[in-house]
Design an enzyme around this catalytic site. Structure first.
Site, short mmCIF file in Angstrom:
data_model
loop_
_atom_site.label_atom_id
_atom_site.label_comp_id
_atom_site.label_asym_id
_atom_site.label_seq_id
_atom_site.Cartn_x
_atom_site.Cartn_y
_atom_site.Cartn_z
N CYS A 10 -0.31 14.10 -15.34
CA CYS A 10 -1.15 15.30 -15.48
C CYS A 10 -2.52 15.05 -14.84
CB CYS A 10 -1.31 15.63 -16.97
SG CYS A 10 -2.41 17.03 -17.23
N SER A 20 -2.54 -1.05 9.38
CA SER A 20 -3.63 -0.97 10.34
C SER A 20 -4.86 -1.70 9.81
CB SER A 20 -3.98 0.49 10.63
OG SER A 20 -4.30 1.15 9.43
N ASN A 80 3.38 -6.81 13.52
CA ASN A 80 3.00 -5.45 13.91
C ASN A 80 3.38 -5.26 15.38
OD1 ASN A 80 1.30 -3.06 14.54
ND2 ASN A 80 0.35 -3.53 12.57
N ASP A 93 6.22 4.55 -1.47
CA ASP A 93 7.68 4.68 -1.54
C ASP A 93 8.26 3.60 -2.46
OD1 ASP A 93 8.37 2.26 -0.04
OD2 ASP A 93 7.83 3.30 1.80
N CYS A 114 -0.58 19.07 -22.34
CA CYS A 114 -1.81 19.89 -22.38
C CYS A 114 -1.74 21.12 -21.49
CB CYS A 114 -3.02 19.03 -22.00
SG CYS A 114 -3.14 18.74 -20.21
N ALA A 128 8.78 -4.77 12.42
CA ALA A 128 9.07 -5.66 11.30
C ALA A 128 10.57 -5.88 11.11
CB ALA A 128 8.46 -5.08 10.02
N HIS A 168 -1.60 1.57 -4.04
CA HIS A 168 -1.94 2.99 -3.85
C HIS A 168 -1.04 3.91 -4.67
CE1 HIS A 168 -4.07 1.93 0.22
NE2 HIS A 168 -4.76 1.58 -0.84
N GLN A 222 0.85 -1.20 0.00
CA GLN A 222 0.00 0.00 0.00
C GLN A 222 0.88 1.25 0.00
OE1 GLN A 222 -3.41 -0.66 3.08
NE2 GLN A 222 -1.78 -2.06 3.60
N ASN A 223 2.20 1.03 0.05
CA ASN A 223 3.11 2.17 0.21
C ASN A 223 3.42 2.83 -1.13
OD1 ASN A 223 3.08 1.42 2.82
ND2 ASN A 223 5.09 0.45 2.82
P1 OAD Z 1 -1.24 3.01 8.97
O1 OAD Z 1 -0.50 4.21 9.41
O2 OAD Z 1 -2.73 3.06 8.98
O3 OAD Z 1 -0.80 1.77 9.86
C1 OAD Z 1 0.56 1.51 10.09
C2 OAD Z 1 0.67 0.24 10.89
O4 OAD Z 1 2.03 -0.06 11.03
C3 OAD Z 1 0.07 0.32 12.31
O5 OAD Z 1 -0.73 -0.83 12.53
C4 OAD Z 1 1.31 0.32 13.21
O6 OAD Z 1 1.06 -0.33 14.46
C5 OAD Z 1 2.27 -0.47 12.35
N1 OAD Z 1 3.69 -0.22 12.63
C6 OAD Z 1 4.30 0.88 13.16
N2 OAD Z 1 5.63 0.69 13.24
C7 OAD Z 1 5.89 -0.55 12.77
C8 OAD Z 1 7.06 -1.33 12.60
N3 OAD Z 1 8.28 -0.87 12.95
N4 OAD Z 1 6.93 -2.58 12.08
C9 OAD Z 1 5.73 -3.07 11.73
N5 OAD Z 1 4.58 -2.37 11.87
C10 OAD Z 1 4.65 -1.13 12.37
O7 OAD Z 1 -0.68 2.63 7.51
P2 OAD Z 1 -1.35 1.71 6.40
O8 OAD Z 1 -2.08 0.57 7.00
O9 OAD Z 1 -0.31 1.44 5.39
O10 OAD Z 1 -3.43 5.45 1.74
O11 OAD Z 1 -2.40 2.72 5.79
C11 OAD Z 1 -3.15 2.35 4.68
C12 OAD Z 1 -3.38 3.52 3.78
O12 OAD Z 1 -3.92 4.63 4.53
C13 OAD Z 1 -2.10 4.11 3.18
O13 OAD Z 1 -1.68 3.43 2.03
C14 OAD Z 1 -2.52 5.52 2.86
C15 OAD Z 1 -3.27 5.86 4.10
O14 OAD Z 1 -4.24 6.85 3.99
C16 OAD Z 1 -3.26 6.25 0.71
O15 OAD Z 1 -2.36 7.06 0.65
C17 OAD Z 1 -4.27 6.03 -0.36
#
Ligand code: OAD
Length: 249
Positions: free
Chosen positions: A128, A196, A220, A105, A157, A238, A120, A102-103
């Site tokens: 554009c 999350s 997690n 980066d 454009c 991780a 994502h 979902q990252n």
């Molecule tokens: P979140 O910020 O919602 O969740 C990050 C998760 O990583 C949490 O459950 C933390 O407990 C966990 N975490 C923190 N440090 C960690 C570590 N060192 N090792 C392992 N886990 C760790 O991020 P995402 O679930 O990726 O969407 O969020 C989903 C989407 O929401 C993103 O892709 C973004 C955001 O809005 C878009 O940009 C479309």
């Protein structure tokens, strides 16, 4: 030290088809902000509705572009961590690995993962806003901090260039989405790392794999609630937990 249950380790190392599904937490130890961690998460400091929707970009393109350029600059200065490297090593070692992130980066790619499904989008592939013509970055942004910055103009454009990420209210890239769900249906083991599990439809992926009979392993620092015998919650960062999967082997 966290003990990795032998059955979980075996499920990963003997997988016929391993799916690795990552969220912001996999990059946290590289120094990249997550979104929802209290205090340090981006959405604790910034309002996603002002920064991560098409309406926000229409309303204030400089605010949105500047914010993503600030994040791009931060990403250019960080390195993959041991978690990214273990995932790349698993790809070398197992018959089949599908990496879904979902990252936005590029740390999986920089750690050596060859094919990454970016559900994502990517902060490094702007296009554009009007005609979707791709835009090529030239060099790094010179940002002192998050600050408004007028987006460049499209060479085709003259529309405004937008970040190549998926915003709230937008569809996910169809090819990556289809490939991700079919891999979840097919795999015999899925590692869900650092997410999350709150953003749909990506959040369904571990459940789809579990329903199809795969072993699902969550990594997690927060305990993840698991409801069946074929799911595990490995609690810890991780970058510390994943190397244990390959240790003494
Ligand atoms: P979140 O910020 O919602 O969740 C990050 C998760 O990583 C949490 O459950 C933390 O407990 C966990 N975490 C923190 N440090 C960690 C570590 N060192 N090792 C392992 N886990 C760790 O991020 P995402 O679930 O990726 O969407 O969020 C989903 C989407 O929401 C993103 O892709 C973004 C955001 O809005 C878009 O940009 C479309």
């Amino acid at each position: 030290m966290t003990d990795i249950p032998a059955a979980a380790r075996q499920a990963v190392l003997q997988a016929r088809h391993l799916v690795v599904f990552t969220g912001a937490g996999v990059s946290a130890e590289s120094g990249v902000h997550t979104f929802r961690d209290a205090l340090t998460g981006l959405w604790a400091r910034f309002d996603p509705m002002q920064l991560a929707t098409p309406e926000a970009f229409r309303r204030d393109p400089a605010l949105v572009w500047g914010w993503y350029e600030w994040r791009r600059q931060l990403l250019l200065g960080v390195e993959p961590n041991p978690a990214h490297r273990v995932i790349a090593a698993l790809e070398q070692r197992l018959p089949r690995v599908t990496l879904i992130t979902q990252n936005v980066d590029d740390l999986h790619e920089r750690a050596g993962s060859r094919k990454v499904l970016h559900l994502h989008g990517s902060i490094f592939t702007p296009r554009c806003f009007d005609c979707e013509h791709p835009y090529k970055f030239e060099g790094a942004p010179a940002m002192a901090a998050e600050q408004p910055l007028e987006p460049p103009r499209c060479s085709s454009c003259n529309g405004r260039v937008r970040p190549g990420v998926v915003w709230f209210g937008e569809a996910l890239p169809e090819g990556a989405l289809t490939a991700a769900f079919s891999a979840a249906e097919d795999c015999d083991c899925l590692l869900s790392i650092g997410t999350s599990g709150l953003v749909q439809p990506a959040a369904q992926i571990p459940e789809v794999a579990a329903q199809a009979g795969a072993t699902v392993i969550h990594v997690n620092p927060e305990a993840v609630a698991v409801h069946s015998a074929n799911q595990y919650s490995l609690q810890g960062p991780a970058g510390r937990i994943l190397p244990l999967l390959l240790a003494d082997d």
